[in-house]
Design a protein around this motif. Structure first.
Motif, PDB file in Angstrom:
ATOM      1  N   GLY A 222       0.721  -1.296   0.063  1.00 20.63           N
ATOM      2  CA  GLY A 222       0.091   0.068   0.057  1.00 20.63           C
ATOM      3  C   GLY A 222       0.856   1.086  -0.076  1.00 20.63           C
ATOM      4  N   CYS A 223       2.223   1.122  -0.190  1.00 20.94           N
ATOM      5  CA  CYS A 223       3.011   2.462  -0.117  1.00 20.94           C
ATOM      6  C   CYS A 223       3.049   2.973  -1.676  1.00 20.94           C
ATOM      7  CB  CYS A 223       4.414   1.900   0.011  1.00 20.94           C
ATOM      8  SG  CYS A 223       4.463   1.274   1.721  1.00 20.94           S
ATOM      9  N   THR A 224       2.385   4.145  -1.596  1.00 19.31           N
ATOM     10  CA  THR A 224       2.539   4.984  -2.823  1.00 19.31           C
ATOM     11  C   THR A 224       2.693   6.403  -2.491  1.00 19.31           C
ATOM     12  OG1 THR A 224       0.649   3.384  -3.617  1.00 19.31           O
ATOM     13  CG2 THR A 224       0.970   5.445  -4.737  1.00 19.31           C
ATOM     14  N   PRO A 225       3.746   6.895  -2.806  1.00 22.24           N
ATOM     15  CA  PRO A 225       4.949   6.121  -3.431  1.00 22.24           C
ATOM     16  C   PRO A 225       5.596   5.080  -2.455  1.00 22.24           C
ATOM     17  CG  PRO A 225       5.630   8.232  -2.782  1.00 22.24           C
ATOM     18  CD  PRO A 225       4.225   8.339  -2.602  1.00 22.24           C
ATOM     19  N   ALA A 226       6.522   4.217  -3.153  1.00 24.65           N
ATOM     20  CA  ALA A 226       7.159   2.917  -2.313  1.00 24.65           C
ATOM     21  C   ALA A 226       8.073   3.461  -1.118  1.00 24.65           C
ATOM     22  CB  ALA A 226       7.903   2.092  -3.254  1.00 24.65           C
ATOM     23  N   VAL A 227       8.486   4.838  -1.404  1.00 28.44           N
ATOM     24  CA  VAL A 227       9.483   5.152  -0.256  1.00 28.44           C
ATOM     25  C   VAL A 227       9.326   6.763  -0.066  1.00 28.44           C
ATOM     26  CG1 VAL A 227      11.315   3.666  -1.005  1.00 28.44           C
ATOM     27  CG2 VAL A 227      11.298   5.951  -1.986  1.00 28.44           C
ATOM     28  N   PRO A 228       9.521   7.265   1.242  1.00 30.07           N
ATOM     29  CA  PRO A 228       9.891   6.338   2.224  1.00 30.07           C
ATOM     30  C   PRO A 228       8.881   5.500   2.898  1.00 30.07           C
ATOM     31  CG  PRO A 228       9.559   8.757   2.941  1.00 30.07           C
ATOM     32  CD  PRO A 228       9.074   8.567   1.665  1.00 30.07           C
ATOM     33  N   ALA A 229       8.994   4.327   3.122  1.00 28.42           N
ATOM     34  CA  ALA A 229       8.250   3.249   4.005  1.00 28.42           C
ATOM     35  C   ALA A 229       8.855   3.315   5.296  1.00 28.42           C
ATOM     36  CB  ALA A 229       7.936   2.117   3.290  1.00 28.42           C
ATOM     37  N   VAL A 230       8.066   3.352   6.526  1.00 31.62           N
ATOM     38  CA  VAL A 230       8.557   3.352   7.850  1.00 31.62           C
ATOM     39  C   VAL A 230       7.775   2.210   8.575  1.00 31.62           C
ATOM     40  CG1 VAL A 230       8.942   4.682   9.778  1.00 31.62           C
ATOM     41  CG2 VAL A 230       8.989   6.036   7.633  1.00 31.62           C
ATOM     42  N   PHE A 231       8.768   1.419   9.313  1.00 36.28           N
ATOM     43  CA  PHE A 231       8.436   0.477  10.170  1.00 36.28           C
ATOM     44  C   PHE A 231       8.889   0.669  11.735  1.00 36.28           C
ATOM     45  CE2 PHE A 231       8.131  -1.401   6.250  1.00 36.28           C
ATOM     46  CZ  PHE A 231       7.154  -2.438   6.185  1.00 36.28           C
ATOM     47  N   ILE A 232       8.097   0.724  12.883  1.00 36.31           N
ATOM     48  CA  ILE A 232       8.487   1.081  13.947  1.00 36.31           C
ATOM     49  C   ILE A 232       7.915  -0.077  14.941  1.00 36.31           C
ATOM     50  CG2 ILE A 232       8.163   2.426  15.996  1.00 36.31           C
ATOM     51  CD1 ILE A 232       7.632   4.801  14.174  1.00 36.31           C
ATOM     52  N   GLY A 233       8.980  -0.863  15.543  1.00 35.13           N
ATOM     53  CA  GLY A 233       8.895  -2.181  16.337  1.00 35.13           C
ATOM     54  C   GLY A 233       8.383  -3.297  15.412  1.00 35.13           C
ATOM     55  N   GLY A 234       8.827  -3.071  13.968  1.00 33.09           N
ATOM     56  CA  GLY A 234       8.528  -4.201  13.271  1.00 33.09           C
ATOM     57  C   GLY A 234       7.065  -4.136  12.517  1.00 33.09           C
ATOM     58  N   LYS A 235       6.366  -3.101  12.941  1.00 36.59           N
ATOM     59  CA  LYS A 235       4.885  -2.941  12.384  1.00 36.59           C
ATOM     60  C   LYS A 235       4.991  -1.734  11.459  1.00 36.59           C
ATOM     61  CE  LYS A 235       2.814  -4.252  16.566  1.00 36.59           C
ATOM     62  NZ  LYS A 235       2.288  -4.009  17.726  1.00 36.59           N
ATOM     63  N   PHE A 236       4.309  -1.895  10.323  1.00 37.26           N
ATOM     64  CA  PHE A 236       4.256  -0.757   9.010  1.00 37.26           C
ATOM     65  C   PHE A 236       3.501   0.470   9.683  1.00 37.26           C
ATOM     66  CE2 PHE A 236       2.183   0.673   5.145  1.00 37.26           C
ATOM     67  CZ  PHE A 236       3.244   1.407   4.636  1.00 37.26           C
ATOM     68  N   LEU A 237       4.447   1.541   9.633  1.00 38.96           N
ATOM     69  CA  LEU A 237       3.589   2.794  10.082  1.00 38.96           C
ATOM     70  C   LEU A 237       3.069   3.485   8.785  1.00 38.96           C
ATOM     71  CD1 LEU A 237       2.840   5.220  11.848  1.00 38.96           C
ATOM     72  CD2 LEU A 237       5.154   6.041  11.757  1.00 38.96           C
ATOM     73  N   GLY A 238       3.776   3.569   8.059  1.00 40.03           N
ATOM     74  CA  GLY A 238       3.231   3.997   6.519  1.00 40.03           C
ATOM     75  C   GLY A 238       4.457   4.909   6.023  1.00 40.03           C
ATOM     76  N   THR A 239       4.112   5.813   5.112  1.00 37.61           N
ATOM     77  CA  THR A 239       4.791   6.520   4.306  1.00 37.61           C
ATOM     78  C   THR A 239       5.051   8.004   5.073  1.00 37.61           C
ATOM     79  OG1 THR A 239       3.071   7.574   2.836  1.00 37.61           O
ATOM     80  CG2 THR A 239       4.449   5.453   1.983  1.00 37.61           C
ATOM     81  N   ALA A 240       5.464   8.705   4.271  1.00 35.50           N
ATOM     82  CA  ALA A 240       5.953  10.322   4.986  1.00 35.50           C
ATOM     83  C   ALA A 240       4.754  10.870   5.349  1.00 35.50           C
ATOM     84  CB  ALA A 240       6.557  11.154   3.785  1.00 35.50           C
ATOM     85  N   ASN A 241       3.641  10.905   4.945  1.00 33.79           N
ATOM     86  CA  ASN A 241       2.281  11.352   5.263  1.00 33.79           C
ATOM     87  C   ASN A 241       1.893  10.940   6.592  1.00 33.79           C
ATOM     88  OD1 ASN A 241       0.169  13.397   4.916  1.00 33.79           O
ATOM     89  ND2 ASN A 241      -0.947  11.655   4.527  1.00 33.79           N
ATOM     90  N   SER A 242       2.153   9.665   6.806  1.00 32.32           N
ATOM     91  CA  SER A 242       1.720   8.741   7.883  1.00 32.32           C
ATOM     92  C   SER A 242       2.655   9.188   9.062  1.00 32.32           C
ATOM     93  CB  SER A 242       1.732   7.377   7.901  1.00 32.32           C
ATOM     94  OG  SER A 242       0.802   6.912   7.024  1.00 32.32           O
ATOM     95  N   VAL A 243       3.868   9.355   8.669  1.00 34.65           N
ATOM     96  CA  VAL A 243       5.104   9.623   9.701  1.00 34.65           C
ATOM     97  C   VAL A 243       4.709  11.267  10.194  1.00 34.65           C
ATOM     98  CG1 VAL A 243       7.462  10.087  10.251  1.00 34.65           C
ATOM     99  CG2 VAL A 243       6.435   8.053   9.014  1.00 34.65           C
TER     100      VAL A 243
END
Length: 102
Positions: free
Chosen positions: A60-81
């Motif tokens: 579901g990463c659009t765009p694919a990067v940056p993709a951030v994981f915290i504690g092994g769980k997917f947080l999301g891309t730049a907007n989510s961070v």
């Protein structure tokens, strides 16, 4: 997807990035300025980078990067961070994952 799960669990904060992506650089700096030392995987320099990028897009990463994981769980891309940073929930996630002690 197994490759992403393994890489995402290497450290408390893992960022999938591209070396020339300004948003990836900005997100990495955000974590560093918080006192967090993230594991950064530069997909354009990784031997399986294209495969990982396609898997991130399927996640579901659009765009694919940056993709951030915290504690092994997917947080999301730049907007989510940035949303988590602005609303204050990012610090709690970082503390819960053991990336921040303050």
């Amino acid at each position: 997807m197994d490759c992403i799960a393994n890489l995402a669990s290497e450290k408390a904060v893992v960022i999938f990035s591209k070396s020339l992506c300004c948003m990836s650089h900005a997100i990495t700096r955000l974590f560093q300025e918080q006192g967090v030392s993230p594991m950064v995987h530069e997909l354009d320099q990784h031997p399986r980078g294209k495969e990982i990028e396609m898997a991130l897009k399927r996640l579901g990463c659009t765009p694919a990067v940056p993709a951030v994981f915290i504690g092994g769980k997917f947080l999301g891309t730049a907007n989510s961070v940035m949303t988590a940073h602005i609303n204050g929930s990012l610090n709690k996630m970082l503390k819960d994952a053991g990336a921040l002690w303050l």
